[in-house]
Design an enzyme around this catalytic site. Structure first.
Site, PDB file in Angstrom:
ATOM      1  N   TRP A  99       0.653  -1.254   0.119  1.00  0.00           N
ATOM      2  CA  TRP A  99      -0.040  -0.174  -0.050  1.00  0.00           C
ATOM      3  C   TRP A  99       1.014   1.357   0.134  1.00  0.00           C
ATOM      4  O   TRP A  99       0.572   2.271  -0.661  1.00  0.00           O
ATOM      5  CB  TRP A  99      -0.946  -0.006   1.256  1.00  0.00           C
ATOM      6  CG  TRP A  99      -1.730  -1.286   1.105  1.00  0.00           C
ATOM      7  CD1 TRP A  99      -1.800  -2.318   2.196  1.00  0.00           C
ATOM      8  CD2 TRP A  99      -2.729  -1.790   0.083  1.00  0.00           C
ATOM      9  NE1 TRP A  99      -2.721  -3.269   1.638  1.00  0.00           N
ATOM     10  CE2 TRP A  99      -3.081  -3.040   0.540  1.00  0.00           C
ATOM     11  CE3 TRP A  99      -3.453  -1.097  -1.077  1.00  0.00           C
ATOM     12  CZ2 TRP A  99      -3.928  -3.682  -0.144  1.00  0.00           C
ATOM     13  CZ3 TRP A  99      -4.170  -1.800  -1.844  1.00  0.00           C
ATOM     14  CH2 TRP A  99      -4.507  -3.078  -1.371  1.00  0.00           C
ATOM     15  N   ASP A 166      -1.133   6.825   6.472  1.00  0.00           N
ATOM     16  CA  ASP A 166      -2.286   5.860   6.315  1.00  0.00           C
ATOM     17  C   ASP A 166      -2.244   4.794   7.257  1.00  0.00           C
ATOM     18  O   ASP A 166      -1.375   4.171   7.694  1.00  0.00           O
ATOM     19  CB  ASP A 166      -1.884   5.075   5.031  1.00  0.00           C
ATOM     20  CG  ASP A 166      -2.800   4.042   4.455  1.00  0.00           C
ATOM     21  OD1 ASP A 166      -3.887   3.521   5.238  1.00  0.00           O
ATOM     22  OD2 ASP A 166      -2.576   3.059   3.415  1.00  0.00           O
ATOM     23  N   LYS A 190     -11.725  -2.320   8.434  1.00  0.00           N
ATOM     24  CA  LYS A 190     -10.692  -3.055   9.517  1.00  0.00           C
ATOM     25  C   LYS A 190     -11.309  -3.085  10.948  1.00  0.00           C
ATOM     26  O   LYS A 190     -11.528  -3.999  11.525  1.00  0.00           O
ATOM     27  CB  LYS A 190      -9.038  -2.955   9.313  1.00  0.00           C
ATOM     28  CG  LYS A 190      -8.364  -3.473   8.338  1.00  0.00           C
ATOM     29  CD  LYS A 190      -8.508  -3.263   6.875  1.00  0.00           C
ATOM     30  CE  LYS A 190      -7.664  -3.861   6.027  1.00  0.00           C
ATOM     31  NZ  LYS A 190      -7.588  -3.145   4.508  1.00  0.00           N
TER      32      LYS A 190
END
Length: 355
Positions: A99, A166, A190
């Site tokens: 990511w 992030d 999540k």
């Protein structure tokens, strides 16, 4: 048979969240209408949105210098929104996994990107340290937890430039000093809600400094000014997020979640280190509390499929590792009870005994 849900995302949610969201999908706020069919501008949903933003601020102790907004598009959209709004000439990024590398790729569209360090040389199994950040960078971007590779930043560097993060896979899992950051973003799937909503925490004075014209839907300031209502927001995920936030508050807040997560991770890592069949893949000092990656030891590699089947029969679901790492990945997000971790450990022990 009870299922123990270790999926990496979308992932386990608390029963508190699931039950209250299910009730609202049938009858939202005693309106006689489903949450899925009400106006996002009706007073009932405005109250939900306002309360959710306020609870994010309360739980994370967000200072008055920052705003909280809910957006669509997932964290992947933030890979371009961050540089669109913050990058005029140059930014620095830390490359710690898939990511992070995707975020770097998007940022390069908008300006010069300096990758200060990368752990790609060892398949992202550690967090780089002792790097230098150029003082002329407009911000430094980090990914605090690496879902695929099972590493986590346990020490956030002190930097002299704005910090962007992030936090998709570890937000609300531990306290955060929000004042250090110009922007924090996190996909909800999540530790918060079903996929479809993204939290962004943005420093107010970081906005409005770009030379370029920013499209309205990609302009943080427009979303801040419209209190997340510039366009139709993801109503159901925001409602679910509010339930999760209420649950966190009832449990005692984010420090309590951190304690529970540390306990769960310790139970599983201790078994990985003890069990003769398995080995962890992440550097010990950088092991994630959220995503625990392990493989069969080389001499037992042929047993991988057999263990996967064995675990499935014991009600263990979602532990197949990402193809980039292989083996197994147990995601131990906030909503996962320690009983599920203990069930996985008992399954690993039983498999070891049988071999």
């Amino acid at each position: 048979m009870k299922k123990h849900n270790f999926f990496a995302g979308p992932s386990i949610l608390s029963q508190y969240t699931i039950e209250r969201t299910a009730e609202a999908i049938i009858n939202f706020a005693n309106t006689g209408l489903s949450l899925m069919e009400v106006s996002h501008r009706g007073k009932e949903f405005i109250a939900v949105s306002d309360e959710a933003r306020n609870l994010v601020k309360e739980l994370l102790e967000v200072p008055d210098t920052h705003d909280v907004i809910f957006l669509g598009g997932g964290a992947s959209l933030q890979f371009c929104m961050v540089p669109y709004n913050l990058l005029n000439k140059k930014a620095s990024y830390l490359d710690t996994g898939t990511w992070a590398s995707k975020a770097i790729k998007e940022a390069k569209i908008f300006g010069e990107v300096e990758v200060v360090a990368s752990s790609k040389d060892k398949n992202y199994s550690y967090i780089p340290k002792n790097y230098t950040i150029a003082s002329d960078s407009e911000y430094f971007h980090i990914t605090t937890n690496n879902t695929i590779f099972g590493t986590q930043m346990h020490h956030i560097p002190e930097v002299a430039i704005p910090l962007a993060a992030d936090m998709s896979s570890d937000i609300f899992s531990r306290p955060v000093d929000v004042s250090k950051y110009d922007v924090i973003y996190a996909g909800a799937q999540k530790n918060l809600a079903p996929a479809g909503v993204t939290i962004v925490i943005i420093r107010k004075d970081a906005l409005g400094k770009m030379d370029r014209k920013i499209p309205s839907m990609l302009d943080y300031k427009i979303h801040v000014d419209n209190e997340s209502m510039y366009n139709t927001p993801p109503v159901v995920p925001i409602f679910a997020a509010l339930q999760t936030l209420k649950w966190y508050k009832e449990l005692g807040g984010i420090k309590v979640m951190q304690q529970k997560n540390e306990e769960k991770a310790a139970v599983l890592y201790d078994e990985i280190d003890r069990n003769k069949l398995f080995v962890g893949t992440a550097a010990a000092e950088d092991r994630s509390l959220m995503n625990i990656c392990f493989v069969m030891k080389e001499e037992y590699a042929a047993l991988e499929d057999e263990f996967a089947s064995f675990a499935s029969k014991a009600g263990i679901v979602g532990i197949k590792g990402h193809r980039s790492v292989g083996g197994f990945r147990a995601s131990t997000y906030n909503a996962l009870p320690i009983e599920s971790v203990q069930a996985l450990v008992e399954t690993m022990q039983a498999f070891e005994k049988s071999h």
